[in-house]
Design a protein around this motif. Structure first.
Motif, PDB file in Angstrom:
ATOM      1  N   HIS A 174       0.858  -1.192   0.000  1.00  0.00           N
ATOM      2  CA  HIS A 174       0.000   0.000   0.000  1.00  0.00           C
ATOM      3  C   HIS A 174       0.890   1.237   0.000  1.00  0.00           C
ATOM      4  CE1 HIS A 174      -3.284   2.762   1.080  1.00  0.00           C
ATOM      5  NE2 HIS A 174      -2.377   3.344   1.832  1.00  0.00           N
ATOM      6  N   GLU A 175       0.487   2.226  -0.781  1.00  0.00           N
ATOM      7  CA  GLU A 175       1.172   3.526  -0.761  1.00  0.00           C
ATOM      8  C   GLU A 175       0.134   4.607  -0.922  1.00  0.00           C
ATOM      9  OE1 GLU A 175       5.132   4.349  -2.620  1.00  0.00           O
ATOM     10  OE2 GLU A 175       4.559   2.623  -3.851  1.00  0.00           O
ATOM     11  N   ASP A 176       0.242   5.645  -0.122  1.00  0.00           N
ATOM     12  CA  ASP A 176      -0.573   6.838  -0.366  1.00  0.00           C
ATOM     13  C   ASP A 176       0.255   8.054   0.030  1.00  0.00           C
ATOM     14  OD1 ASP A 176      -0.968   7.443   2.423  1.00  0.00           O
ATOM     15  OD2 ASP A 176      -2.628   6.018   2.519  1.00  0.00           O
ATOM     16  N   GLU A 177      -0.411   9.194   0.037  1.00  0.00           N
ATOM     17  CA  GLU A 177       0.264  10.468   0.296  1.00  0.00           C
ATOM     18  C   GLU A 177       0.957  10.492   1.665  1.00  0.00           C
ATOM     19  OE1 GLU A 177      -1.394  15.043   0.701  1.00  0.00           O
ATOM     20  OE2 GLU A 177      -2.753  13.425   0.072  1.00  0.00           O
ATOM     21  N   HIS A 178       0.371   9.792   2.633  1.00  0.00           N
ATOM     22  CA  HIS A 178       0.827   9.921   4.024  1.00  0.00           C
ATOM     23  C   HIS A 178       1.600   8.730   4.561  1.00  0.00           C
ATOM     24  CE1 HIS A 178      -1.635  13.472   4.259  1.00  0.00           C
ATOM     25  NE2 HIS A 178      -2.693  12.782   3.894  1.00  0.00           N
TER      26      HIS A 178
ATOM     27  N   HIS B 136       1.631 -10.385   8.087  1.00  0.00           N
ATOM     28  CA  HIS B 136       2.366  -9.499   9.008  1.00  0.00           C
ATOM     29  C   HIS B 136       2.863  -8.312   8.196  1.00  0.00           C
ATOM     30  CE1 HIS B 136       5.617  -9.039  12.405  1.00  0.00           C
ATOM     31  NE2 HIS B 136       4.983  -7.909  12.137  1.00  0.00           N
ATOM     32  N   LEU B 137       2.129  -7.218   8.312  1.00  0.00           N
ATOM     33  CA  LEU B 137       2.439  -6.003   7.568  1.00  0.00           C
ATOM     34  C   LEU B 137       2.890  -4.911   8.527  1.00  0.00           C
ATOM     35  CD1 LEU B 137      -0.738  -5.893   5.256  1.00  0.00           C
ATOM     36  CD2 LEU B 137       1.443  -7.061   4.830  1.00  0.00           C
ATOM     37  N   LEU B 138       3.674  -3.992   8.015  1.00  0.00           N
ATOM     38  CA  LEU B 138       4.084  -2.804   8.766  1.00  0.00           C
ATOM     39  C   LEU B 138       3.542  -1.590   8.046  1.00  0.00           C
ATOM     40  CD1 LEU B 138       7.850  -3.745   9.379  1.00  0.00           C
ATOM     41  CD2 LEU B 138       5.937  -4.027  10.976  1.00  0.00           C
ATOM     42  N   ILE B 139       2.891  -0.714   8.794  1.00  0.00           N
ATOM     43  CA  ILE B 139       2.333   0.515   8.227  1.00  0.00           C
ATOM     44  C   ILE B 139       3.109   1.675   8.838  1.00  0.00           C
ATOM     45  CG2 ILE B 139       0.228   1.908   7.986  1.00  0.00           C
ATOM     46  CD1 ILE B 139      -0.975  -1.115   8.903  1.00  0.00           C
ATOM     47  N   ILE B 140       3.714   2.490   8.000  1.00  0.00           N
ATOM     48  CA  ILE B 140       4.595   3.552   8.511  1.00  0.00           C
ATOM     49  C   ILE B 140       4.249   4.889   7.853  1.00  0.00           C
ATOM     50  CG2 ILE B 140       6.422   1.818   8.774  1.00  0.00           C
ATOM     51  CD1 ILE B 140       8.008   3.300   6.572  1.00  0.00           C
ATOM     52  N   PRO B 141       4.341   5.975   8.621  1.00  0.00           N
ATOM     53  CA  PRO B 141       4.133   7.296   8.015  1.00  0.00           C
ATOM     54  C   PRO B 141       5.317   7.660   7.118  1.00  0.00           C
ATOM     55  CG  PRO B 141       4.843   7.542  10.293  1.00  0.00           C
ATOM     56  CD  PRO B 141       4.692   6.070  10.043  1.00  0.00           C
ATOM     57  N   ARG B 142       5.037   8.428   6.080  1.00  0.00           N
ATOM     58  CA  ARG B 142       6.148   8.915   5.247  1.00  0.00           C
ATOM     59  C   ARG B 142       7.031   9.853   6.060  1.00  0.00           C
ATOM     60  NH1 ARG B 142       5.971   7.566   0.016  1.00  0.00           N
ATOM     61  NH2 ARG B 142       3.957   6.916  -0.838  1.00  0.00           N
ATOM     62  N   ARG B 143       6.376  10.672   6.887  1.00  0.00           N
ATOM     63  CA  ARG B 143       7.143  11.589   7.732  1.00  0.00           C
ATOM     64  C   ARG B 143       7.719  10.795   8.893  1.00  0.00           C
ATOM     65  NH1 ARG B 143       5.509  15.023  11.476  1.00  0.00           N
ATOM     66  NH2 ARG B 143       3.311  14.841  10.955  1.00  0.00           N
ATOM     67  N   ALA B 144       8.993  10.971   9.140  1.00  0.00           N
ATOM     68  CA  ALA B 144       9.662  10.169  10.161  1.00  0.00           C
ATOM     69  C   ALA B 144       9.352  10.685  11.556  1.00  0.00           C
ATOM     70  CB  ALA B 144      11.161  10.172   9.908  1.00  0.00           C
TER      71      ALA B 144
ATOM     72  N   ALA C 263      -0.108  17.519  16.815  1.00  0.00           N
ATOM     73  CA  ALA C 263      -0.434  17.763  15.404  1.00  0.00           C
ATOM     74  C   ALA C 263      -0.396  16.489  14.563  1.00  0.00           C
ATOM     75  CB  ALA C 263       0.530  18.791  14.826  1.00  0.00           C
ATOM     76  N   ASP C 264       0.133  15.400  15.120  1.00  0.00           N
ATOM     77  CA  ASP C 264       0.239  14.138  14.379  1.00  0.00           C
ATOM     78  C   ASP C 264      -0.990  13.248  14.553  1.00  0.00           C
ATOM     79  OD1 ASP C 264       2.861  14.766  13.545  1.00  0.00           O
ATOM     80  OD2 ASP C 264       3.714  13.930  15.382  1.00  0.00           O
ATOM     81  N   VAL C 265      -1.970  13.721  15.317  1.00  0.00           N
ATOM     82  CA  VAL C 265      -3.122  12.868  15.646  1.00  0.00           C
ATOM     83  C   VAL C 265      -3.808  12.330  14.392  1.00  0.00           C
ATOM     84  CG1 VAL C 265      -5.473  12.946  16.573  1.00  0.00           C
ATOM     85  CG2 VAL C 265      -3.581  13.772  17.943  1.00  0.00           C
ATOM     86  N   SER C 266      -4.050  13.183  13.415  1.00  0.00           N
ATOM     87  CA  SER C 266      -4.766  12.691  12.231  1.00  0.00           C
ATOM     88  C   SER C 266      -3.885  11.756  11.411  1.00  0.00           C
ATOM     89  CB  SER C 266      -5.314  13.840  11.380  1.00  0.00           C
ATOM     90  OG  SER C 266      -4.258  14.579  10.853  1.00  0.00           O
ATOM     91  N   LEU C 267      -2.589  12.004  11.396  1.00  0.00           N
ATOM     92  CA  LEU C 267      -1.675  11.105  10.682  1.00  0.00           C
ATOM     93  C   LEU C 267      -1.681   9.720  11.339  1.00  0.00           C
ATOM     94  CD1 LEU C 267       0.536  10.469   8.623  1.00  0.00           C
ATOM     95  CD2 LEU C 267       2.204  11.523  10.182  1.00  0.00           C
ATOM     96  N   VAL C 268      -1.610   9.691  12.652  1.00  0.00           N
ATOM     97  CA  VAL C 268      -1.615   8.401  13.352  1.00  0.00           C
ATOM     98  C   VAL C 268      -2.975   7.713  13.151  1.00  0.00           C
ATOM     99  CG1 VAL C 268      -1.450   7.296  15.627  1.00  0.00           C
ATOM    100  CG2 VAL C 268       0.174   9.089  14.986  1.00  0.00           C
ATOM    101  N   GLY C 269      -4.043   8.490  13.182  1.00  0.00           N
ATOM    102  CA  GLY C 269      -5.363   7.915  12.888  1.00  0.00           C
ATOM    103  C   GLY C 269      -5.414   7.333  11.491  1.00  0.00           C
ATOM    104  N   HIS C 270      -4.769   7.995  10.557  1.00  0.00           N
ATOM    105  CA  HIS C 270      -4.726   7.505   9.176  1.00  0.00           C
ATOM    106  C   HIS C 270      -4.060   6.133   9.111  1.00  0.00           C
ATOM    107  CE1 HIS C 270      -4.533   7.679   4.823  1.00  0.00           C
ATOM    108  NE2 HIS C 270      -3.261   7.353   4.897  1.00  0.00           N
ATOM    109  N   LEU C 271      -2.987   5.941   9.885  1.00  0.00           N
ATOM    110  CA  LEU C 271      -2.294   4.640   9.882  1.00  0.00           C
ATOM    111  C   LEU C 271      -3.268   3.532  10.301  1.00  0.00           C
ATOM    112  CD1 LEU C 271       1.104   5.570  11.618  1.00  0.00           C
ATOM    113  CD2 LEU C 271       0.555   5.625   9.182  1.00  0.00           C
TER     114      LEU C 271
END
Ligand code: AMP
Length: 118
Positions: free
Chosen positions: A24-28, A42-50, A60-68
């Motif tokens: 899976h790949e998307d903007e975030h 067994h998958l790993l889901i990671i934000p693009r932003r480190a 400010a990362d709440v929505s990004l973490v919710g997106h994961l």
């Protein structure tokens, strides 16, 4: 000491400097198969932003973490483990066994898991 996020193996996967089985790949975020799977899925889901860990996420990362987690839900469905049940794990820090300092959600399924975990 400040952790050099640019050095993590996951940054190299994000930058396509080393190969990974990306599902899976998307903007975030991106998701890929764990190289040492502990379950049939067994998958790993990671934000693009480190972000190093949950412990260092900002408000400010709440929505990004919710997106994961939304992506985890969708990948559980598309990988056929939603009905049987699955486990989402975020290891935070040494005692939890975090080995890569780039936030990642483990999505695991396809077998039963014990509780409490080891
Ligand atoms: P953690 O122990 O929670 O930090 O999880 C790190 C995970 O990254 C482990 O499950 C490793 O198997 C996985 N891992 C490490 N290197 C790679 C890689 N190059 N490709 C895919 N998964 C990896």
């Amino acid at each position: 000491m400040e952790i050099d996020l640019a050095d993590t193996i996951f940054t190299k996967i994000l930058n396509k400097e080393i190969p990974a089985d990306i599902v899976h790949e998307d903007e975030h975020c991106i998701a890929f198969r764990d190289i040492n799977p502990q379950a049939p899925v067994h998958l790993l889901i990671i934000p693009r932003r480190a972000i190093a860990s949950i412990g260092s996420m900002q408000d400010a990362d709440v929505s990004l973490v919710g997106h994961l987690f939304r992506v985890a839900r969708d990948l559980a469905r598309s990988n056929g483990i939603a009905e049987g049940g699955y486990r989402l794990i975020i290891n935070n820090g040494e005692n939890a066994g975090q080995t890569v300092a780039h936030l990642h959600v483990h999505l695991m399924g396809g077998r039963s898991f014990n509780w409490p975990p080891g």
